[in-house]
Design an enzyme around this catalytic site. Sequence first.
Site, PDB file in Angstrom:
ATOM      1  N   ASP A 147       0.844  -1.193   0.000  1.00 33.23           N
ATOM      2  CA  ASP A 147       0.000   0.000   0.000  1.00 33.23           C
ATOM      3  C   ASP A 147       0.882   1.247   0.000  1.00 33.23           C
ATOM      4  OD1 ASP A 147      -2.326   1.612   0.346  1.00 33.23           O
ATOM      5  OD2 ASP A 147      -3.232   0.035   1.548  1.00 33.23           O
TER       6      ASP A 147
ATOM      7  N   ASP B 119      -3.389   4.572  -2.640  1.00 33.74           N
ATOM      8  CA  ASP B 119      -4.481   5.124  -1.847  1.00 33.74           C
ATOM      9  C   ASP B 119      -5.026   6.402  -2.479  1.00 33.74           C
ATOM     10  OD1 ASP B 119      -5.913   5.031   0.825  1.00 33.74           O
ATOM     11  OD2 ASP B 119      -4.949   6.985   1.025  1.00 33.74           O
TER      12      ASP B 119
ATOM     13  N   GLU C 189      -7.007   3.063  -5.949  1.00 33.01           N
ATOM     14  CA  GLU C 189      -8.239   3.302  -5.197  1.00 33.01           C
ATOM     15  C   GLU C 189      -8.832   4.610  -5.687  1.00 33.01           C
ATOM     16  OE1 GLU C 189      -9.885   3.843  -0.642  1.00 33.01           O
ATOM     17  OE2 GLU C 189      -8.009   4.774  -1.239  1.00 33.01           O
TER      18      GLU C 189
ATOM     19  N   HIS D  99     -10.831  -2.525   4.569  1.00 36.55           N
ATOM     20  CA  HIS D  99     -10.587  -1.947   5.894  1.00 36.55           C
ATOM     21  C   HIS D  99     -11.411  -0.696   6.160  1.00 36.55           C
ATOM     22  CE1 HIS D  99      -8.173   0.271   3.064  1.00 36.55           C
ATOM     23  NE2 HIS D  99      -7.959   1.210   3.957  1.00 36.55           N
ATOM     24  N   ASP D 100     -12.057  -0.147   5.135  1.00 43.75           N
ATOM     25  CA  ASP D 100     -12.842   1.079   5.291  1.00 43.75           C
ATOM     26  C   ASP D 100     -14.344   0.827   5.247  1.00 43.75           C
ATOM     27  OD1 ASP D 100     -10.728   2.866   5.579  1.00 43.75           O
ATOM     28  OD2 ASP D 100     -10.531   3.207   3.423  1.00 43.75           O
TER      29      ASP D 100
END
Length: 567
Positions: free
Chosen positions: A101, A203, A259, A333-334
């Site tokens: 990431d 990200d 993302e 994770h969000d």
Amino acid sequence: MSVSMTEWWRRSTVYQVYPRSFKDTTGNGIGDIRGLTEKLDYLQELGVDIIWLQPVYVSPQNDNGYDVADYRSIDPVYGTMDDFDELMNGLRQRNMRLMLDIVVNHSSTEHVWFQQARRSKDNPYRDYYIWRDPAPDGGLPNNWQSKFGGSAWQYDELTGQYYLALFDRTQADLNWENENVRQEAADLMRFWTDKGVDGFRLDVINLISKDQNFPNDTNSDLLISDGRKFYTDGPRVHEYIKELYEKVFGPHELVTVGEMSSTTLAHCIRYSNPNEREFSMTFNFHHLKVDYPQGRKWELMPYDFEALKQLLSEWQTGMYRGGGWNALFWNNHDQPRSLSRFADDGRYRVASAKMLATTLHGLQGTPYIFQGEEIGMPNPNWNDMTEFRDIESKNMYRIMIEMGKTPEEAFTIIARRSRDNARTPMQWTHGANAGFTDGTPWIKVDERYPEINAELQQHDPDSVFSHYKRLIHLRKTEDVLTDGEYIRLDQQHPQVYAYARRNEVDTLIVVSNFTDQPATFAPPAAYIDGNGNAVMELLVSNTEQAPIWGTAVNLEPYGSYMWVIRG
């Protein structure tokens, strides 16, 4: 369809590791890199090809690692660089790959770049970030809002200017207009590829290009008048990503996923079409907003099933025709756990978990599994606000109270929507703390872990874990999953989602009942022969007995099936 060596990821499955909650080896209650290494045999048995490791860089941890203070060092809370090298060796021994990431839309305000930048307006690092004078009336530079609530502008008293922070106030947006920033981003990625990393998840990467006029957002819809239209898929974003491709992604033949926040199908086709030379694939989140009333995340409503099917279908068809490639996912994770969100995490938990898996893994794209999804982990049972750790959740609870909601109303919303739903510890065993740690977990363990854990499922052929193993194997062996065109079949059925995938050789059919009631599905005539039965091979089922294929297919509650018609 032949998959080139440089597009091996089209037949792969990715497993997302949130290291803080995966496995703790030190007893401090926080997961670490050695914990991941310890569980590589488990992941190899599952059959995944790529591990997506979320940020383990040095960070003050205000946003659990997405506020990076040093991109080239491992945060001691997660271990050492030797631990990272050991992880890479373990992956290589198992023919698995690592996707790291990378957070380059913003950095922590504790990063040396920002610490230098705020010293003075003429500091060489000043232009690494986005600074603006106060408005003529002394107020904010514009009305843009932070994703975490409040203004996106933070005042710095030392120099009398505001810096842009689209997320937490400690996450200052980097200025990609500055060529030095772009070079820094490429250099730090090369640092990790030199250590053997095979790819990157980037990200909120579609936010890196901002409208340089920084205008006020005058949209009459208060929901979206937050400035996003001036920085989402911004004016130079494709230029910047192509530059990264030429410098890093292409030469190293990396797998990359962007993302994409509030993006569009047209942009994602451009981002992921190989001819554009940008990313391998993209995440979009539109299908995970079908339970947002008028798009409002912090309000509740039952999810819109038809909207969910329409969005999945639109992106399947659009990306296929445009030559793009989807990153397929229900969880990350969000997001709250999809099992609790779109299905039944109680009586029909096992059938529901398998149903969601089959539905997703039949689509075109690269599937992503978020830790615990493969054993059917639901949202935890929350008792009060003291159990939450997520900065966004805490901010929004406070804002909702200020806006007039009662503490009970606000808590109910947070319990359903919080990112912490995905972040409770991975449930390994029925032992203390679900086998996650010998210490005190940094966040609560869901109380249902004695009945929901990996140890119970690994050798059970009927478990959720075994169901995922079958689906992952099919991705490698059934060409139609890679290259088949998508055709929706269910004609707005109120309970059923059904679709076909078809190439020149085979036709694959997926039929899923998304409800706790029996359902009957009538397939289109083209998929049934004159005797009322097609010659089909059942690939995957989540019930003891699969339904008979014909003019009326009778489905059990949460029943889900995958067939293939050969030739």
